[in-house]
Enzyme design. Structure first.
Site, mmCIF file in Angstrom:
data_model
loop_
_atom_site.group_PDB
_atom_site.id
_atom_site.type_symbol
_atom_site.label_atom_id
_atom_site.label_comp_id
_atom_site.label_asym_id
_atom_site.label_seq_id
_atom_site.Cartn_x
_atom_site.Cartn_y
_atom_site.Cartn_z
ATOM 1 N N TYR A 197 84.466 45.506 8.346
ATOM 2 C CA TYR A 197 84.119 44.522 7.310
ATOM 3 C C TYR A 197 82.794 44.866 6.628
ATOM 4 O O TYR A 197 81.943 44.001 6.438
ATOM 5 C CB TYR A 197 84.075 43.098 7.890
ATOM 6 N N HIS A 198 82.679 46.134 6.229
ATOM 7 C CA HIS A 198 81.486 46.595 5.514
ATOM 8 C C HIS A 198 81.860 47.230 4.173
ATOM 9 O O HIS A 198 81.432 48.337 3.868
ATOM 10 C CB HIS A 198 80.720 47.616 6.364
#
Length: 552
Positions: free
Chosen positions: A467-468
């Site tokens: 989730y970057h």
């Protein structure tokens, strides 16, 4: 009536909250912040150990997912983004990683002049109040409180000791002078509460009286007069409105929604806009391209001793933990449980770390469910600098329609080579004496996953996004045809419009993205206000002297 402010910010996330605070700091400028989500009040967000809940709730999460990923067998991966005051800082894992110094030097080499490590370090210091960080390298008076866990579980220290036994350095502060090595992990938690960008920046800014927050406000498009941005059209529960900006419109809506809003406004690659039925206002082919992320797997081990969090997962224990947190803001409810970590290099010749470990004294999934019924622990592990690139592209002119998101995970041939090293180096780590007291059989990947082909297949089937996402409005030189913003965050070719959030990163940083995204908001604020940037630092980060010939 159309209201007018000096600055209009789209997005009350990590960068948007920081900019609202800094732009209104003089008490004179008026700022309007548009946020599609609602309030971040309530224990699911504010209680650190409840982190798996908001991330999996449609109330707080945009709920994006990728297109079928070709190299992952057509799997669609979740791409959560915060749809709430505080943005993704209100639903993330609260892990605080600045990134490696060389990340920012690489940005500068890629055309982001003035964004080298010497330039950004003063802004990291300005944003922080570090509790336990390295003297001279950390801030002590910033809005964002950063702390370390208490290491009450013996597995945290065992993991750090295993790194030392394997021949890696132990670093006193990976956010200080030396990232490489094993040590305590830092979290954005203060007085037992998630210290999101909303708590750190936006709430103090709102108390000044010159900042207005509009929630449930979905931005439709940026308004222009000629080549100048003058406002934003948005709706609140179906009622379309406009807000005007005397000075500038600033887009800080995430690496997914920032390019989407530019495209909805007619700024982007002409072929993308025309396919979606959108009139081209300004051709800028880099909008939505250069999408990057970190992938990770959960490397899970059965525990020989009942020291993990497994015994705390029953309803009675959860109730006791929740009660203590509600009354005292202490106990297991006041930590994100990521309290030790590691940053290593995958091979000789790699100058700075390209593998990150988050250690967790439980075998869990991101949805908060146990991986199996028994005591276990895990590390989240994955390479940090994938060469694969994807895109975010609108599919229609409807502002409520999700864009097409494709990361092209594992599409670059080097990516799987790095993954094989990561899996094998992790196995070696758990064979060290400090972990042998606790480490039993390997749950995942499992002892049968051993050859290159078996590791490749495991990664393709089990890898998840960390989730970057970032990079979709890349910062670069004004004459770079694929750059979207210049080094002062101005959209190239348009007046009065900037983008400042994780989307402007030329390359993903070595670690979690909340800290550098807030830094972008801090530094962009000075550019917007026309201030001289903070004086550059002359501090020199530690680079392993043997990196050319040794992996550790």
């Amino acid at each position: 009536m159309t209201e007018t402010y000096d600055y209009v910010i789209v997005g009350a996330g990590s960068a948007g909250c920081a900019m609202a605070y800094r732009l209104a700091e003089n008490g004179k400028n008026t700022v309007c912040v548009l946020e599609f989500g609602g309030s971040d009040r309530g224990p699911f967000i504010q209680m650190p150990s409840a982190l798996s809940y908001p991330m999996n709730m449609n109330l707080y999460n945009w709920g994006f997912e990728t297109e079928p990923e070709p190299q992952l067998g057509g799997r669609r991966l979740a791409t959560p983004r915060g749809k709430v005051v505080g943005g993704s800082s209100s639903i993330n894992g609260m892990v605080y990683v600045r990134g490696h110094a060389r990340d920012f030097d690489s940005w500068e080499e890629m055309g982001a002049r003035g964004w080298g490590f010497r330039h950004v370090l003063p802004y990291f210091k300005r944003q922080e109040s570090s509790h336990g960080g390295e003297d001279g390298w950390r801030g002590s008076a910033g809005p964002l409180h950063v702390k370390r866990g208490e290491l009450n579980n013996p597995l945290y220290s065992a993991f750090i000791e295993a790194g030392r036994e394997a021949g890696y350095p132990v670093t006193p502060d990976y956010n200080g002078g030396q990232q490489e090595g094993f040590g305590q992990m830092e979290m954005t938690v203060h007085n037992g509460i998630r210290w999101s960008a909303a708590n750190a920046y936006l709430r103090p800014a709102l108390k000044r009286g010159n900042v207005r927050l509009l929630t449930h406000a979905l931005a439709h498009r940026i308004l222009f007069e000629g080549r100048r941005a003058v406002g934003v059209e948005y709706d609140v529960r179906g009622k379309v409105r406009q807000v005007k900006a005397r000075r500038e419109v600033i887009v800080a809506a995430s690496s997914i929604n920032s390019p989407k809003l530019l495209q909805l406004s007619g700024i982007g690659a002409p072929e993308t806009l025309k396919a979606a039925g959108i009139e081209v206002v300004h051709a800028l082919p880099g909008v939505g391209e250069n999408l990057q992320d970190h992938l990770e797997v959960y490397f899970q081990i059965r525990s020989r001793e009942p020291v993990t969090l497994h015994s705390q997962l029953n309803l009675i224990s959860k109730g006791m933990i929740g009660t203590e947190w509600l009354l005292l803001k202490t106990g297991l409810g006041a930590t994100n449980h990521f309290e030790s970590c590691g940053f290593i290099r995958s091979a000789a010749g790699v100058e700075y770390p390209d593998i990150q470990y988050h250690f967790l004294p439980a075998a869990m999934r991101y949805d908060g469910k146990a991986a199996f019924n028994g005591h276990g622990f895990q590390v989240h592990v994955g390479p940090m600098r994938s060469k694969s690139r994807g895109h975010v592209r609108v599919k229609s002119a409807d502002p409520r329609a999700a864009p097409a998101i494709l990361f092209n995970y594992l599409s670059h041939p080097d990516d799987l080579t790095e993954w094989r090293r990561a899996i094998r180096l992790t196995r070696e780590l758990f064979r060290q004496p400090a972990m042998q007291r606790y480490a039993d059989e390997e749950i995942q990947p499992g002892a049968k996953v051993d050859t290159d082909e078996e590791i490749d297949a495991f990664v393709r089937e089990h890898c998840e996004s960390a989730y970057h996402p970032c990079g979709t409005c890349r910062m670069g030189a004004a004459d770079d045809p694929m750059a979207v913003v210049d080094p002062e965050c101005r959209v190239i070719g348009i007046e009065g419009l900037r983008v400042a959030d994780s989307s402007i990163m030329p390359q993903v940083t070595n670690g979690n993205l909340n800290a550098p995204t807030i830094m972008i908001g801090e530094k962009a604020s000075d550019h917007i206000l026309g201030k001289n940037p903070l004086p550059p630092s002359n501090q020199q980060p530690w680079i392993n002297p043997g990196w050319r010939v040794s992996q550790r």
